[in-house]
Design a protein around this motif. Structure first.
Motif, short mmCIF file in Angstrom:
data_model
loop_
_atom_site.label_atom_id
_atom_site.label_comp_id
_atom_site.label_asym_id
_atom_site.label_seq_id
_atom_site.Cartn_x
_atom_site.Cartn_y
_atom_site.Cartn_z
N ALA A 247 0.84 -1.21 0.00
CA ALA A 247 0.00 0.00 0.00
C ALA A 247 0.87 1.25 0.00
O ALA A 247 0.53 2.26 -0.65
CB ALA A 247 -0.93 -0.01 1.21
N GLU A 248 2.00 1.20 0.71
CA GLU A 248 2.88 2.37 0.79
C GLU A 248 3.47 2.72 -0.57
O GLU A 248 3.51 3.90 -0.95
CB GLU A 248 4.01 2.09 1.80
CG GLU A 248 3.57 1.98 3.24
CD GLU A 248 2.89 0.65 3.57
OE1 GLU A 248 2.20 0.60 4.62
OE2 GLU A 248 3.04 -0.31 2.79
N VAL A 249 3.90 1.71 -1.31
CA VAL A 249 4.47 1.97 -2.64
C VAL A 249 3.37 2.36 -3.62
O VAL A 249 3.54 3.29 -4.42
CB VAL A 249 5.23 0.73 -3.14
CG1 VAL A 249 5.69 0.92 -4.59
CG2 VAL A 249 6.43 0.43 -2.24
N GLY B 41 -6.34 13.10 -1.36
CA GLY B 41 -4.97 13.55 -1.51
C GLY B 41 -4.38 13.16 -2.84
O GLY B 41 -3.64 13.91 -3.45
N SER B 42 -4.70 11.98 -3.32
CA SER B 42 -4.32 11.51 -4.66
C SER B 42 -5.21 10.31 -4.99
O SER B 42 -5.77 9.66 -4.09
CB SER B 42 -2.85 11.10 -4.73
OG SER B 42 -2.62 9.90 -4.00
N PHE B 43 -5.33 10.04 -6.26
CA PHE B 43 -6.09 8.86 -6.68
C PHE B 43 -5.42 7.60 -6.16
O PHE B 43 -6.09 6.67 -5.68
CB PHE B 43 -6.18 8.82 -8.20
CG PHE B 43 -7.03 7.69 -8.73
CD1 PHE B 43 -8.41 7.78 -8.74
CD2 PHE B 43 -6.44 6.54 -9.23
CE1 PHE B 43 -9.20 6.75 -9.23
CE2 PHE B 43 -7.21 5.51 -9.72
CZ PHE B 43 -8.59 5.61 -9.72
N ALA B 44 -4.08 7.58 -6.21
CA ALA B 44 -3.33 6.42 -5.74
C ALA B 44 -3.58 6.15 -4.26
O ALA B 44 -3.66 4.99 -3.84
CB ALA B 44 -1.84 6.61 -6.00
N ALA C 117 -4.87 2.67 -2.85
CA ALA C 117 -4.02 1.95 -1.90
C ALA C 117 -4.77 1.61 -0.62
O ALA C 117 -4.54 0.55 -0.02
CB ALA C 117 -2.78 2.77 -1.59
N ALA C 118 -5.66 2.49 -0.19
CA ALA C 118 -6.39 2.30 1.07
C ALA C 118 -7.62 1.42 0.91
O ALA C 118 -8.19 0.99 1.92
CB ALA C 118 -6.79 3.65 1.65
N GLY D 55 -0.39 -2.70 -9.84
CA GLY D 55 0.10 -3.27 -8.60
C GLY D 55 -0.89 -3.38 -7.47
O GLY D 55 -0.54 -3.81 -6.38
N LYS D 56 -2.16 -3.01 -7.72
CA LYS D 56 -3.19 -3.17 -6.69
C LYS D 56 -3.62 -4.63 -6.66
O LYS D 56 -3.86 -5.24 -7.70
CB LYS D 56 -4.40 -2.28 -7.00
CG LYS D 56 -5.59 -2.45 -6.05
CD LYS D 56 -5.27 -2.02 -4.64
CE LYS D 56 -6.52 -2.12 -3.73
NZ LYS D 56 -6.18 -1.78 -2.32
N ASP D 57 -3.73 -5.19 -5.48
CA ASP D 57 -4.12 -6.59 -5.35
C ASP D 57 -5.58 -6.76 -5.71
O ASP D 57 -6.46 -6.16 -5.09
CB ASP D 57 -3.86 -7.08 -3.92
CG ASP D 57 -4.06 -8.59 -3.80
OD1 ASP D 57 -3.93 -9.28 -4.83
OD2 ASP D 57 -4.33 -9.05 -2.68
N THR D 58 -5.83 -7.56 -6.72
CA THR D 58 -7.20 -7.83 -7.15
C THR D 58 -7.26 -9.18 -7.84
O THR D 58 -6.28 -9.62 -8.45
CB THR D 58 -7.73 -6.75 -8.11
OG1 THR D 58 -9.10 -7.01 -8.45
CG2 THR D 58 -6.92 -6.69 -9.39
N PHE D 59 -8.39 -9.84 -7.74
CA PHE D 59 -8.61 -11.01 -8.58
C PHE D 59 -9.18 -10.53 -9.91
O PHE D 59 -9.61 -9.38 -10.04
CB PHE D 59 -9.51 -12.06 -7.90
CG PHE D 59 -10.91 -11.62 -7.56
CD1 PHE D 59 -11.95 -11.76 -8.47
CD2 PHE D 59 -11.21 -11.10 -6.30
CE1 PHE D 59 -13.25 -11.39 -8.15
CE2 PHE D 59 -12.50 -10.74 -5.96
CZ PHE D 59 -13.52 -10.88 -6.89
#
Length: 235
Positions: free
Chosen positions: A40-42, A130-133, A137-138, A171-175
């Motif tokens: 999430a940080e990256v 704050g940003s789309f990313a 990430a959250a 890089g977002k975790d998703t199926f």
């Protein structure tokens, strides 16, 4: 189909993994094929311009040769100001129509016009988070279909697998409900209606959440292992 039937047909993840490993030539070979999501940080550090670029690339790749889109990508970056959100939001409609005819890109007005809409979606999310990313990430993995819904409803042409595939690439975790994964979920009764109905998506999410708790693996790896466990992908 009742809840009880759905549960009774669901395999333990260990069974799925063993079958996938057998089909791919062993555990080491299988593991070498699996993706690893970003932390999430990256993920939160990725610029909003890169998200817009990624969405645009996937929109253009839908129904087109991925190789052709990639070969033209430098042209896209140049014509659309490196996907700078602030600059693109200032572009008037008549200029978008001119850009859609630029030979440096793939000329498709409908797909070009997704760029201002998706730029607006990203800009709106950035104002709140704050940003789309940071928003992506959250977003909790146990409700990844909620993020899919967000992209489909707030963005343009990001429904189906376009939004999920973009998340995976970034890089977002998703199926992913690929053809092989969908076939498996249907064969086990986890989904039995339209793939993109809320009932089917909720059923898929619940199953993936259970497998994630059982295996400790990210959603993307579970999805890939399910795909490798069946379908036409033997070594």
């Amino acid at each position: 189909m009742t809840e009880g039937v759905l549960v009774s047909l669901r395999e333990k993840f260990e069974q799925i993994y063993t079958r996938a490993a057998d089909r791919k030539g062993g555990e080491a070979a299988l593991e070498s094929l699996l993706s690893t999501p970003l932390s999430a940080e990256v993920l939160a550090t990725i610029g909003d311009d890169r998200w817009l670029a990624a969405f645009t690339q996937k929109v253009f790749q839908s129904g087109m040769s991925w190789k052709v889109v990639r070969s033209k990508w430098d042209g896209f970056e140049s014509v659309f100001f490196g996907f700078d959100i602030e600059k693109l939001l200032l572009v008037p409609n008549e200029m978008w129509e001119r850009k859609a005819t630029d030979p440096a890109i793939i000329r498709h007005l409908g797909k070009v016009m997704t760029i201002p809409d998706n730029a607006s979606m990203i800009h709106s999310a950035a104002k709140t988070h704050g940003s789309f990313a940071a928003m992506v990430a959250a977003w909790p993995s146990e409700d990844i279909i909620g993020l899919w819904r967000y992209l489909k409803s707030k963005g343009k042409r990001l429904g189906g697998n376009t939004g999920p595939y973009t998340l995976r690439v970034m890089g977002k975790d998703t199926f992913i409900l690929s053809q092989d994964v969908e076939a498996y979920l249907r064969s086990t009764g986890i989904i039995d209606g339209g793939r993109d109905t809320q009932r089917s998506l909720a059923g898929a999410q619940a199953a993936f959440n259970d497998w994630q708790q059982e295996s400790g693996r990210p959603l993307c790896q579970i999805s890939q292992i399910i795909a490798f466990s069946g379908g036409d992908n033997r070594i």
